[in-house]
Scaffold this active site. Structure first.
Site, PDB file in Angstrom:
ATOM      1  N   ARG A 174      34.982 -74.546   3.869  1.00 41.01           N
ATOM      2  CA  ARG A 174      35.556 -73.259   3.452  1.00 41.01           C
ATOM      3  C   ARG A 174      35.250 -72.945   1.994  1.00 41.01           C
ATOM      4  NH1 ARG A 174      41.532 -74.197   5.861  1.00 41.01           N
ATOM      5  NH2 ARG A 174      40.870 -76.373   5.597  1.00 41.01           N
TER       6      ARG A 174
ATOM      7  N   ASP B 191      40.828 -62.311  11.440  1.00 40.69           N
ATOM      8  CA  ASP B 191      40.470 -61.723  10.148  1.00 40.69           C
ATOM      9  C   ASP B 191      39.074 -61.130  10.244  1.00 40.69           C
ATOM     10  OD1 ASP B 191      38.591 -63.889   9.739  1.00 40.69           O
ATOM     11  OD2 ASP B 191      40.278 -65.108   9.062  1.00 40.69           O
TER      12      ASP B 191
ATOM     13  N   LYS C 206      43.774 -58.742   7.214  1.00 41.11           N
ATOM     14  CA  LYS C 206      44.905 -59.398   6.562  1.00 41.11           C
ATOM     15  C   LYS C 206      44.770 -59.358   5.049  1.00 41.11           C
ATOM     16  CE  LYS C 206      42.898 -64.048   6.659  1.00 41.11           C
ATOM     17  NZ  LYS C 206      42.967 -65.399   7.218  1.00 41.11           N
TER      18      LYS C 206
ATOM     19  N   ASP D  60      38.644 -68.204  16.612  1.00 43.70           N
ATOM     20  CA  ASP D  60      38.537 -68.621  15.209  1.00 43.70           C
ATOM     21  C   ASP D  60      37.781 -69.944  15.148  1.00 43.70           C
ATOM     22  OD1 ASP D  60      38.853 -68.375  12.491  1.00 43.70           O
ATOM     23  OD2 ASP D  60      41.039 -68.401  12.504  1.00 43.70           O
TER      24      ASP D  60
ATOM     25  N   THR E   9      48.065 -67.433  10.010  1.00 41.32           N
ATOM     26  CA  THR E   9      47.318 -66.229  10.365  1.00 41.32           C
ATOM     27  C   THR E   9      47.279 -66.009  11.868  1.00 41.32           C
ATOM     28  OG1 THR E   9      45.902 -66.413   8.405  1.00 41.32           O
ATOM     29  CG2 THR E   9      45.068 -65.100  10.220  1.00 41.32           C
TER      30      THR E   9
END
Length: 312
Positions: free
Chosen positions: A98, A171, A194, A220, A228
């Site tokens: 990430r 998202d 979001k 996801d 989320t």
């Protein structure tokens, strides 16, 4: 005396459960590896059988804590010093992915740093699955076989036989991944937008698209604290969805993720077993990727194409 295989498979401590399943699929024994722990938390790695001239596949996801990454680095170094012919890191879940760019001033790019560490340690190839961003393959100067959990998830979704299937993304960043699923099933795509207060905390979310009467599947790559994905599921049920499920590749599931999923509108949460999951939650299901990785190892060893591994 049986002929020796040209390759051997070894595992770090926390990924042994998956390595054993991979070896079972390959029809080979899991290699003998000793990891010695010291009182101060330091540890050392030693191979308990000869690997000279062999192709070595090292199975280890780098999920928290950092000991998993350090184990893998020491395994690579030990294999190099023991004269392995080639060293392939099999990392079903590539941690730090990430951190793939500078999204604000004065931050590290963790994914590139870990890629450099693996390269310097001595890997000749990487086999991984569902990197947070596809372009992270370019962080490596060795071949990368990037697998997709879709080859496991698509047949599972088909088996549900949902009448009014709708694919959603929690998202905007995951819109590309979700759109591929929507095109495969020729069904509607819904997006969530979001706004975050800070890392792991969502302050506001809007649903872009109509979910009324639809059987929604949220797609996801990683579920961490589940804030989320549960917020998205609850919001879609409020908007009139008939049912909401979620699928994700990597089961990070930091606290209080299990409680959030159990208390949410989600009917089920489906992961692969790239990361072990110990906190039992009745709604969580894991599908194994052992056969996917075993077949990829076999094809890499035999210099065969792996493109047949991809459904989409």
């Amino acid at each position: 005396m049986s002929e020796k295989l040209p390759y051997m498979v070894f595992s770090g401590t926390k990924s042994k459960y998956l390595a054993e399943k991979i070896c079972s699929s390959l029809g080979c024994p899991l290699g003998k590896l000793q990891i010695t722990k010291f009182a101060d938390g330091e540890f050392s790695v030693s191979y308990e059988e000869s690997i000279r001239g062999r192709d070595v596949f090292l199975v280890q996801s780098t999920f928290p804590n950092s000991d998993n990454l350090m184990e893998l680095l020491l395994m690579i170094d030990a294999a190099k010093r023991a004269s392995a012919r080639s060293i392939v890191a099999v990392i079903p879940y590539f941690g730090w992915a990430r951190q793939d760019r500078k999204d604000k001033p004065r931050v590290s790019i963790g994914a590139k740093l870990v890629a450099d560490l693996l390269s310097v340690a001595g890997i000749d190839r990487l086999i991984t699955m569902d990197l947070h961003a596809d372009q992270e393959q370019g962080f490596f100067n060795v071949p990368v076989d990037h697998l997709y959990a879709s080859s496991i998830m698509l047949p599972y979704i088909s088996s549900l036989k949902l009448k009014n299937l709708c694919i959603a993304t929690p998202d905007v960043g995951g819109s590309k991944r979700a759109s591929v699923y929507a095109k495969y099933f020729d069904c509607p795509l819904v997006l969530c937008n979001k706004t975050r207060k800070c890392a792991n905390i969502v302050s506001e979310m809007q649903v872009i698209g109509d979910v009324k009467g639809m059987d929604v599947i949220i797609v996801d790559d990683i579920v961490d604290t589940a804030g989320t994905i549960t917020l998205a599921a609850n919001l879609m049920m409020q908007k009139g969805a008939a049912s909401v499920r979620a699928i994700a590749s990597h089961c990070v599931m930091s606290d209080p993720a299990s409680e959030r999923i159990q208390d949410s509108a989600l009917q089920e949460m489906v992961f692969t077993d790239s990361i072990p999951y110990s906190n039992r939650c009745a709604k969580v299901k894991q599908l194994t990727v052992a056969d996917l990785f075993a077949e990829t190892i076999r094809r890499v060893e035999n210099n065969e194409s792996i493109s047949g591994q991809y459904l989409i």
